[in-house]
Design a protein around this motif. Structure first.
Motif, PDB file in Angstrom:
ATOM      1  N   VAL A 129       0.916  -0.994   0.120  1.00 30.70           N
ATOM      2  CA  VAL A 129      -0.009   0.034  -0.071  1.00 30.70           C
ATOM      3  C   VAL A 129       0.964   1.267  -0.038  1.00 30.70           C
ATOM      4  CG1 VAL A 129      -1.992   1.141   1.091  1.00 30.70           C
ATOM      5  CG2 VAL A 129      -1.753  -1.174   1.134  1.00 30.70           C
ATOM      6  N   TRP A 130       0.971   1.702  -1.218  1.00 29.78           N
ATOM      7  CA  TRP A 130       1.780   3.019  -1.244  1.00 29.78           C
ATOM      8  C   TRP A 130       1.540   4.002  -0.230  1.00 29.78           C
ATOM      9  CZ3 TRP A 130       1.378   8.243  -4.002  1.00 29.78           C
ATOM     10  CH2 TRP A 130       2.814   8.549  -4.376  1.00 29.78           C
ATOM     11  N   ARG A 131       2.838   4.391   0.464  1.00 23.97           N
ATOM     12  CA  ARG A 131       2.977   5.220   1.450  1.00 23.97           C
ATOM     13  C   ARG A 131       2.300   5.093   2.696  1.00 23.97           C
ATOM     14  NH1 ARG A 131       1.849  11.362  -1.471  1.00 23.97           N
ATOM     15  NH2 ARG A 131       3.745  11.621  -2.461  1.00 23.97           N
ATOM     16  N   ASN A 132       1.597   3.876   2.574  1.00 23.94           N
ATOM     17  CA  ASN A 132       1.285   3.209   3.941  1.00 23.94           C
ATOM     18  C   ASN A 132       1.553   1.785   4.041  1.00 23.94           C
ATOM     19  OD1 ASN A 132      -1.280   5.374   5.034  1.00 23.94           O
ATOM     20  ND2 ASN A 132      -1.106   5.147   2.603  1.00 23.94           N
ATOM     21  N   PRO A 137      -4.073  -5.780   8.196  1.00 23.15           N
ATOM     22  CA  PRO A 137      -4.696  -4.551   9.169  1.00 23.15           C
ATOM     23  C   PRO A 137      -5.624  -3.595   8.375  1.00 23.15           C
ATOM     24  CG  PRO A 137      -2.360  -4.493   9.048  1.00 23.15           C
ATOM     25  CD  PRO A 137      -2.710  -5.643   7.923  1.00 23.15           C
ATOM     26  N   LEU A 138      -6.778  -3.414   9.053  1.00 26.45           N
ATOM     27  CA  LEU A 138      -8.202  -2.705   8.782  1.00 26.45           C
ATOM     28  C   LEU A 138      -8.755  -3.723   8.146  1.00 26.45           C
ATOM     29  CD1 LEU A 138      -6.625   0.771   7.716  1.00 26.45           C
ATOM     30  CD2 LEU A 138      -7.590   0.012  10.051  1.00 26.45           C
ATOM     31  N   LYS A 195      -8.461  -1.973  -2.418  1.00 30.84           N
ATOM     32  CA  LYS A 195      -8.350  -0.646  -2.529  1.00 30.84           C
ATOM     33  C   LYS A 195      -9.601   0.039  -2.197  1.00 30.84           C
ATOM     34  CE  LYS A 195      -8.086   2.830  -6.116  1.00 30.84           C
ATOM     35  NZ  LYS A 195      -7.675   3.084  -7.553  1.00 30.84           N
ATOM     36  N   LEU A 196     -10.687  -0.872  -2.454  1.00 35.74           N
ATOM     37  CA  LEU A 196     -12.221  -0.453  -1.925  1.00 35.74           C
ATOM     38  C   LEU A 196     -12.202  -0.296  -0.649  1.00 35.74           C
ATOM     39  CD1 LEU A 196     -14.770   0.496  -3.082  1.00 35.74           C
ATOM     40  CD2 LEU A 196     -15.583  -1.817  -2.968  1.00 35.74           C
ATOM     41  N   ILE A 253      -8.358   5.847   4.017  1.00 38.75           N
ATOM     42  CA  ILE A 253      -7.625   6.682   3.275  1.00 38.75           C
ATOM     43  C   ILE A 253      -7.945   7.069   1.841  1.00 38.75           C
ATOM     44  CG2 ILE A 253      -5.471   5.643   4.759  1.00 38.75           C
ATOM     45  CD1 ILE A 253      -4.618   4.016   2.396  1.00 38.75           C
ATOM     46  N   THR A 254      -7.340   8.197   1.353  1.00 42.27           N
ATOM     47  CA  THR A 254      -7.661   8.772   0.254  1.00 42.27           C
ATOM     48  C   THR A 254      -6.951   8.357  -0.907  1.00 42.27           C
ATOM     49  OG1 THR A 254      -8.256  10.736   1.301  1.00 42.27           O
ATOM     50  CG2 THR A 254      -8.184  10.865  -1.295  1.00 42.27           C
TER      51      THR A 254
END
Length: 218
Positions: free
Chosen positions: A64-67, A85-86, A105-106, A112-113
């Motif tokens: 997950v980019w940046r996360n 996670p989540l 992603k959905l 997150i945005t």
């Protein structure tokens, strides 16, 4: 009573018919199977193909980019689901990596945005429909996971090559055609490929292909 020329003509017709019947029988029993086009190049992609279907116990790497804390390595459970996670108990079996990443992603979009997600299959424990099976006169018959751009040469290297008494040029590739619902059979020239280095005898494989290598009669 028939004349001599008529008898000679009749014999000629009968002889011709016998010859045609014999030739047809030989072609039907041992005629060559159709050939597949050569695989003249190999691309850099080595992972599963775009249509790879995730199966139970497959291992996945989720980015997950940046996360990065939202991704990681996960194994598909026997019940066909994964937990990250989540995200809890998301179905994964029966999906392609692209389908799964869209589902992740959905779900992450709730937290997150515009998440950017990637899913990579790192270990394959797939069903037979996603494997290539090599049986018969080979060093070690096996069922191996299909990878993108896999060729007959790749498969033969994986099983240690031909057996001592293999009739490599009489090998067959059996392939299920989803469009017609029927099996197709193609001829392979494994002796030419492995022993003579004829790269034109190398062909592309598809998930579910079965390579059958008979033994020589002599």
């Amino acid at each position: 009573m028939a004349s001599y020329p008529s008898l000679r003509a009749l014999r000629a017709v009968l002889a011709s018919g016998i010859a045609v019947t014999a030739l047809t029988g030989c072609m039907g029993a041992g005629g060559s199977a159709p050939q597949l086009p050569s695989a003249n190049f190999v691309q850099n992609q080595e992972g599963p193909g775009e249509e790879y279907i995730i199966g139970p116990l497959d291992e996945l790497q989720i980015f997950v980019w940046r996360n990065p804390e939202l991704g990681g390595k996960v194994q598909v459970r026997p019940d066909g689901r994964i937990t990250t996670p989540l995200i809890t108990d998301m179905p994964a079996v029966g999906k392609t990596p692209t389908m799964l990443q869209q589902d992740i992603k959905l779900q992450l979009s709730q937290y997150i945005t515009d998440p950017i997600v990637s899913v990579i299959v790192t270990s394959f424990n797939s069903t037979f429909s996603q494997q290539v099976r090599i049986v018969g006169a080979t060093e070690k018959p096996a069922s191996i996971p299909f990878r993108a751009n896999m060729t007959v040469l790749d498969a033969m290297i994986a099983v240690g090559g031909l057996g001592e008494y293999a009739a490599g040029n009489k090998a067959r590739l059996v392939r299920y055609d989803k469009g017609t619902g029927k099996q197709q059979e193609f001829g392979l020239r494994l002796n030419d490929l492995i022993k003579r280095g004829d790269i034109k005898a190398n062909v592309r494989l598809q998930p579910g292909d079965v390579i059958i290598i008979p033994e020589s009669m002599f």
